[in-house]
Design a protein around this motif. Structure first.
Motif, short mmCIF file in Angstrom:
data_model
loop_
_atom_site.label_atom_id
_atom_site.label_comp_id
_atom_site.label_asym_id
_atom_site.label_seq_id
_atom_site.Cartn_x
_atom_site.Cartn_y
_atom_site.Cartn_z
N PRO A 92 0.81 -1.23 0.00
CA PRO A 92 0.00 0.00 0.00
C PRO A 92 0.84 1.28 0.00
N VAL A 93 0.39 2.24 -0.74
CA VAL A 93 0.99 3.57 -0.76
C VAL A 93 -0.14 4.57 -0.54
N LYS A 94 -0.05 5.35 0.56
CA LYS A 94 -1.14 6.27 0.91
C LYS A 94 -0.71 7.72 0.72
N PHE A 95 -1.58 8.48 0.05
CA PHE A 95 -1.36 9.91 -0.13
C PHE A 95 -2.46 10.67 0.60
N CYS A 96 -2.08 11.68 1.38
CA CYS A 96 -3.05 12.47 2.13
C CYS A 96 -3.04 13.92 1.61
N PHE A 97 -4.23 14.47 1.51
CA PHE A 97 -4.41 15.81 0.94
C PHE A 97 -5.20 16.69 1.90
N GLN A 98 -4.91 17.98 1.88
CA GLN A 98 -5.64 18.97 2.67
C GLN A 98 -6.24 19.98 1.70
N THR A 99 -7.56 20.04 1.64
CA THR A 99 -8.20 20.97 0.72
C THR A 99 -8.20 22.37 1.32
N PRO A 100 -7.92 23.37 0.51
CA PRO A 100 -7.90 24.75 1.02
C PRO A 100 -9.31 25.36 0.99
N LYS A 101 -9.38 26.58 1.46
CA LYS A 101 -10.62 27.36 1.36
C LYS A 101 -10.62 28.01 -0.01
N VAL A 102 -11.52 27.58 -0.89
CA VAL A 102 -11.44 28.05 -2.28
C VAL A 102 -12.68 28.82 -2.74
N TYR A 103 -13.79 28.72 -2.02
CA TYR A 103 -15.02 29.36 -2.47
C TYR A 103 -15.27 30.65 -1.69
#
Length: 203
Positions: A92-103
């Motif tokens: 397994p290879v896990k990628f984690c993302f943090q979404t910004p405030k875009v709207y």
């Protein structure tokens, strides 16, 4: 959008019938290629790499540049895949993302208080590829410097969709502030009245 178990396998030769002596390869599998998450939220997606051939493979696992703005961490990044590693035991290879405030929001005070959000804008999508690039052992140990041998790349799509949550203006803070002010005024009047009565009683 979730998919059923998707699996893509690439051999490390151009045409199997032409090069039947090929003995190593790399595969990439995934169950989810798209994540829908609200603004300012974290999400992780896991992919699996495998090599069912009787020879170890050396790889570099990387993401497209287009995902660099939202990637915050990666876990289980591999540089080699042992021989006879099949799809059902993939690494397994896990990628984690943090979404910004875009709207954008419509705020009544200081561009940050008493805000509402209508979500009229087009959905923001961060889209790219998970890439597993097969390299030689010497190239891997050299950190990718110098000339590169001919390689094959396995890739899979990866999308992070930022969900906009529509909401009206929340006046809760105003109601609380008004209530606190009213309580302070009542307390002040009560103490003032009590003090006045004590002053009259002493005369």
């Amino acid at each position: 959008m979730k998919k059923g178990v998707a699996s893509f396998f690439v051999l490390v030769f151009l045409v199997f019938s032409i090069f039947p002596f090929a003995s190593a390869g790399v595969g990439l599998k995934w169950e989810q290629e798209t994540a829908l998450v609200p603004e300012n939220s974290k999400v992780c997606l896991t992919y699996g790499v495998y090599n069912p051939w009787p020879r170890d493979s050396y790889v570099k696992v990387q993401l497209s540049e287009s995902l660099s703005d939202v990637i915050v961490s990666s876990e289980g990044i591999v540089d080699s895949i042992p021989k006879n590693t099949f799809s059902n035991s993939s690494i397994p290879v896990k990628f984690c993302f943090q979404t910004p405030k875009v709207y954008s929001q419509d705020c009544l005070l200081f561009n940050s208080l008493l805000c509402s959000q209508s979500c009229d804008e087009e959905m923001r999508v961060y889209e790219g590829q998970v890439e597993v690039v097969e390299v030689s052992e010497s190239e891997l140990k050299a950190g990718g410097s110098g000339g590169s041998a001919t390689t094959m790349t396995v890739s899979a799509p990866l999308r992070v969709k930022v969900q906009c949550i529509a909401h009206g203006t929340d006046y809760g803070v105003v109601y609380i502030a008004v209530g606190v002010i009213a309580l302070i005024i009542l307390l002040w009047r009560f103490l003032k009245s009590k003090k006045s009565k004590k002053s009259k009683g002493r005369k």
